[in-house]
Design a protein around this motif. Sequence first.
Motif, PDB file in Angstrom:
ATOM      1  N   GLN A  20      13.315 -15.693  -8.465  1.00 13.41           N
ATOM      2  CA  GLN A  20      13.018 -15.197  -7.776  1.00 13.41           C
ATOM      3  C   GLN A  20      12.559 -13.664  -9.084  1.00 13.41           C
ATOM      4  OE1 GLN A  20      17.863 -14.910  -7.264  1.00 13.41           O
ATOM      5  NE2 GLN A  20      16.909 -14.657  -4.873  1.00 13.41           N
ATOM      6  N   LYS A  21      12.870 -13.896  -9.864  1.00 12.54           N
ATOM      7  CA  LYS A  21      11.901 -13.082 -11.494  1.00 12.54           C
ATOM      8  C   LYS A  21      10.363 -12.931 -11.532  1.00 12.54           C
ATOM      9  CE  LYS A  21      12.408 -11.098 -15.635  1.00 12.54           C
ATOM     10  NZ  LYS A  21      13.415 -11.434 -16.852  1.00 12.54           N
ATOM     11  N   ALA A  22      10.162 -14.661 -11.029  1.00 10.17           N
ATOM     12  CA  ALA A  22       8.795 -14.294 -11.019  1.00 10.17           C
ATOM     13  C   ALA A  22       8.184 -14.600 -10.006  1.00 10.17           C
ATOM     14  CB  ALA A  22       8.491 -15.784 -11.300  1.00 10.17           C
ATOM     15  N   SER A  23       8.936 -13.975  -8.946  1.00  7.81           N
ATOM     16  CA  SER A  23       8.174 -13.652  -7.869  1.00  7.81           C
ATOM     17  C   SER A  23       8.569 -12.494  -7.048  1.00  7.81           C
ATOM     18  CB  SER A  23       9.127 -14.570  -6.198  1.00  7.81           C
ATOM     19  OG  SER A  23       8.557 -13.972  -4.783  1.00  7.81           O
ATOM     20  N   THR A  24       9.451 -12.101  -7.498  1.00  5.78           N
ATOM     21  CA  THR A  24       9.112 -10.277  -7.318  1.00  5.78           C
ATOM     22  C   THR A  24       8.202  -9.444  -8.506  1.00  5.78           C
ATOM     23  OG1 THR A  24      11.455 -10.484  -7.299  1.00  5.78           O
ATOM     24  CG2 THR A  24      11.131  -7.661  -7.897  1.00  5.78           C
ATOM     25  N   SER A  25       7.959 -10.243 -10.145  1.00  6.09           N
ATOM     26  CA  SER A  25       7.096  -9.577 -10.800  1.00  6.09           C
ATOM     27  C   SER A  25       5.337 -10.129 -10.084  1.00  6.09           C
ATOM     28  CB  SER A  25       7.028 -10.578 -12.508  1.00  6.09           C
ATOM     29  OG  SER A  25       8.270 -10.326 -12.666  1.00  6.09           O
ATOM     30  N   SER A  26       5.384 -11.170  -9.806  1.00  4.20           N
ATOM     31  CA  SER A  26       3.869 -11.110  -8.566  1.00  4.20           C
ATOM     32  C   SER A  26       3.825 -10.681  -7.309  1.00  4.20           C
ATOM     33  CB  SER A  26       4.099 -12.974  -8.168  1.00  4.20           C
ATOM     34  OG  SER A  26       4.239 -13.247  -9.113  1.00  4.20           O
ATOM     35  N   ILE A  27       4.965  -9.900  -6.688  1.00  8.58           N
ATOM     36  CA  ILE A  27       4.295  -9.192  -6.161  1.00  8.58           C
ATOM     37  C   ILE A  27       4.479  -8.073  -6.117  1.00  8.58           C
ATOM     38  CG2 ILE A  27       6.111  -7.802  -4.371  1.00  8.58           C
ATOM     39  CD1 ILE A  27       7.473 -10.678  -3.954  1.00  8.58           C
ATOM     40  N   HIS A  28       5.246  -6.995  -7.625  1.00 10.82           N
ATOM     41  CA  HIS A  28       5.312  -6.178  -8.312  1.00 10.82           C
ATOM     42  C   HIS A  28       3.802  -5.901  -8.943  1.00 10.82           C
ATOM     43  CE1 HIS A  28       9.351  -5.442  -8.371  1.00 10.82           C
ATOM     44  NE2 HIS A  28       8.666  -5.188  -7.339  1.00 10.82           N
ATOM     45  N   PHE A  29       3.380  -6.980  -8.958  1.00 12.78           N
ATOM     46  CA  PHE A  29       1.586  -6.670 -10.166  1.00 12.78           C
ATOM     47  C   PHE A  29       0.662  -7.186  -8.910  1.00 12.78           C
ATOM     48  CE2 PHE A  29      -2.134  -9.107 -11.638  1.00 12.78           C
ATOM     49  CZ  PHE A  29      -2.299  -9.044 -13.038  1.00 12.78           C
ATOM     50  N   VAL A  30       0.508  -7.605  -7.405  1.00 10.89           N
ATOM     51  CA  VAL A  30      -0.620  -7.332  -6.563  1.00 10.89           C
ATOM     52  C   VAL A  30       0.023  -6.380  -6.470  1.00 10.89           C
ATOM     53  CG1 VAL A  30      -0.890  -8.488  -4.779  1.00 10.89           C
ATOM     54  CG2 VAL A  30      -0.701  -9.572  -6.086  1.00 10.89           C
ATOM     55  N   ARG A  31       1.064  -5.292  -5.813  1.00  6.97           N
ATOM     56  CA  ARG A  31       1.203  -4.195  -5.425  1.00  6.97           C
ATOM     57  C   ARG A  31       0.427  -2.710  -6.007  1.00  6.97           C
ATOM     58  NH1 ARG A  31       6.628  -2.222  -5.012  1.00  6.97           N
ATOM     59  NH2 ARG A  31       5.614  -2.356  -7.047  1.00  6.97           N
ATOM     60  N   ASP A  32       0.796  -2.871  -7.632  1.00 12.61           N
ATOM     61  CA  ASP A  32       0.682  -2.516  -8.939  1.00 12.61           C
ATOM     62  C   ASP A  32      -0.959  -2.327  -8.692  1.00 12.61           C
ATOM     63  OD1 ASP A  32       2.925  -1.965  -8.998  1.00 12.61           O
ATOM     64  OD2 ASP A  32       3.224  -2.712 -10.820  1.00 12.61           O
ATOM     65  N   ILE A  33      -2.188  -3.458  -8.422  1.00  9.11           N
ATOM     66  CA  ILE A  33      -3.206  -3.294  -7.907  1.00  9.11           C
ATOM     67  C   ILE A  33      -3.913  -2.510  -7.300  1.00  9.11           C
ATOM     68  CG2 ILE A  33      -5.173  -4.885  -8.001  1.00  9.11           C
ATOM     69  CD1 ILE A  33      -3.967  -7.205  -9.762  1.00  9.11           C
ATOM     70  N   TRP A  34      -3.214  -2.956  -5.795  1.00 14.89           N
ATOM     71  CA  TRP A  34      -3.304  -2.198  -5.306  1.00 14.89           C
ATOM     72  C   TRP A  34      -3.309  -0.804  -5.210  1.00 14.89           C
ATOM     73  CZ3 TRP A  34      -5.465  -3.208  -0.160  1.00 14.89           C
ATOM     74  CH2 TRP A  34      -5.646  -2.613   0.405  1.00 14.89           C
ATOM     75  N   ARG A  35      -1.974  -0.057  -5.365  1.00 14.73           N
ATOM     76  CA  ARG A  35      -1.773   1.366  -5.891  1.00 14.73           C
ATOM     77  C   ARG A  35      -2.539   1.680  -7.099  1.00 14.73           C
ATOM     78  NH1 ARG A  35       5.057   1.654  -5.961  1.00 14.73           N
ATOM     79  NH2 ARG A  35       5.346   1.227  -3.992  1.00 14.73           N
ATOM     80  N   HIS A  36      -3.040   0.696  -7.515  1.00 17.36           N
ATOM     81  CA  HIS A  36      -3.662   1.225  -8.665  1.00 17.36           C
ATOM     82  C   HIS A  36      -5.065   1.702  -7.951  1.00 17.36           C
ATOM     83  CE1 HIS A  36       0.039   0.970 -11.635  1.00 17.36           C
ATOM     84  NE2 HIS A  36       0.017   1.584 -10.776  1.00 17.36           N
ATOM     85  N   TYR A  37      -5.582   0.943  -8.286  1.00 16.61           N
ATOM     86  CA  TYR A  37      -7.310   0.219  -8.230  1.00 16.61           C
ATOM     87  C   TYR A  37      -7.341   1.064  -6.313  1.00 16.61           C
ATOM     88  CZ  TYR A  37      -6.882  -1.758 -12.385  1.00 16.61           C
ATOM     89  OH  TYR A  37      -6.205  -2.135 -14.247  1.00 16.61           O
ATOM     90  N   PHE A  38      -7.338   0.810  -5.316  1.00 19.36           N
ATOM     91  CA  PHE A  38      -7.989   1.457  -4.112  1.00 19.36           C
ATOM     92  C   PHE A  38      -6.662   2.638  -3.732  1.00 19.36           C
ATOM     93  CE2 PHE A  38      -7.661  -3.131  -4.572  1.00 19.36           C
ATOM     94  CZ  PHE A  38      -8.593  -3.672  -4.336  1.00 19.36           C
ATOM     95  N   PHE A  39      -6.450   3.439  -4.690  1.00 22.03           N
ATOM     96  CA  PHE A  39      -5.223   4.190  -3.773  1.00 22.03           C
ATOM     97  C   PHE A  39      -5.921   5.459  -4.860  1.00 22.03           C
ATOM     98  CE2 PHE A  39      -3.790   1.344  -1.229  1.00 22.03           C
ATOM     99  CZ  PHE A  39      -3.340   2.004  -0.372  1.00 22.03           C
ATOM    100  N   VAL A  40      -6.600   4.997  -5.740  1.00 26.00           N
ATOM    101  CA  VAL A  40      -7.443   6.033  -6.750  1.00 26.00           C
ATOM    102  C   VAL A  40      -7.438   7.653  -6.469  1.00 26.00           C
ATOM    103  CG1 VAL A  40      -8.427   6.823  -8.345  1.00 26.00           C
ATOM    104  CG2 VAL A  40      -8.387   4.658  -8.175  1.00 26.00           C
TER     105      VAL A  40
END
Lengths: 278, 171
Positions: free
Chosen positions: A48-68
Amino acid sequence: MFSKKMVMIIGVIVLIAVNIILLSVFNRRYISYYRPGRIAISLIAPFQKASTSSIHFVRDIWRHYFFVVNVAKENDNYQKALNKAFENNIQLKEFKLSNFRLRNLLNFEKTITDRVLSAEVIGKDPSPWFKTVLIDKGKNDGVETGMAVVVPKGIAGQVTDVSANYSKVLLIIDHNSAVDALVQNDRARGIIKGGMAEQCLFKYVLRKHDIEIGNIVVSSGLDGVFPKGLAVGYVSAVIKPKSGIFQEVTVTPYVDFEKLEEVLIVLNPKKKKFEPEQ
Amino acid sequence: MTYCLHILICLSLIIIQTTVMPYIPLFERFYDLLTPFIIYLSIFRSVRESIVIVFIFGFFMDIVSGGPLGLYLTAYVWLFIGVRWAITFLHVGDSLLLPFVVAAGVLMENLIFVGISAMFEQSPRIFETMASTIVVQVLWALFTGPLFLMFFSYSHRQWDRWFKEILAKKN
């Protein structure tokens, strides 16, 4: 003596009875994290931790790079808010100092400890009927059953089960949860219980209190779990029945449980026993 | 080896259900993903092969859930027994009936939950939202349930084929 059909019917009835008895016994959740439970949680939680971390990682990329662009605009707003918060902060420091002086004067016990432990939400309840989350801190980190779980916006829940590295938190919106609380303005006391659609019911509030929509509800500290004065939510509906001694109050929590990702566990030290002054 | 596949599928379903789906608003009131798997086991696999999985993952679900311990175990065991009983007189292997079987399974699981919740405390107001949630879950099951069954069946065939190929290479 008995037909096969009869034996089957009796068997099913016995099975149902045994099932209900076992459920009644296990409904007392104190025994839930015995050894097999800990093994189960240790098996599932890392994934669950690995899955949540992956989701957060992808979501963070989205937030940080595509919503500048949006971030830049938000940043301006935050800057303004920060300036205002800075002013408020100075004012609050003053209040804190005067509060400190007054508490010393009245020999009050400190109501909240500074010792908090941050934890990440790694899994949510699989059922829509129950509102619990799994966090990545457990007994090895000093977490114990019954500890309060908060977020900066207010109370989130309470630790109900602890394994070595993971814990389960019962959120205040779960119907099994109860928090002793009071309305900030007129100190009307009641119990915050989990309701429906992520709202809470403020139960056992006497009819005599004039509670208005928008009133802030805070923890009373009388349940011995949640420190006094933490925000719970605001009153969103009040129904005063014509008869009865209580009114029906609905409270909307400040915490957005849909977006709950990080929490703080209040590591309260064991309360001292009351000792009369010599 | 079949057990390994079952464990892998169940673990994946639990993880998807507890970590991925809560972040997708569309699946806010989706049904328990292990329900179609229990139905798949009941219809297409032997009792000996299935019952262990039903018990283990019923217990696992109880551990990750906030309900009373034994709630999921109860639901899965009775679901398994119910479907096994139904296939004695219904040709549920028929693809036309499958959506209804999954929907009935989801309904049965929810009714067990409601029944047990009613037995132990609960304010009556909580049941108001339960009805709409159950309807939404049954509708989801009606349309997506057979897809899950097909996926499980396909995974099983592929797993068997892959395993046979490995054995053949060794020999």
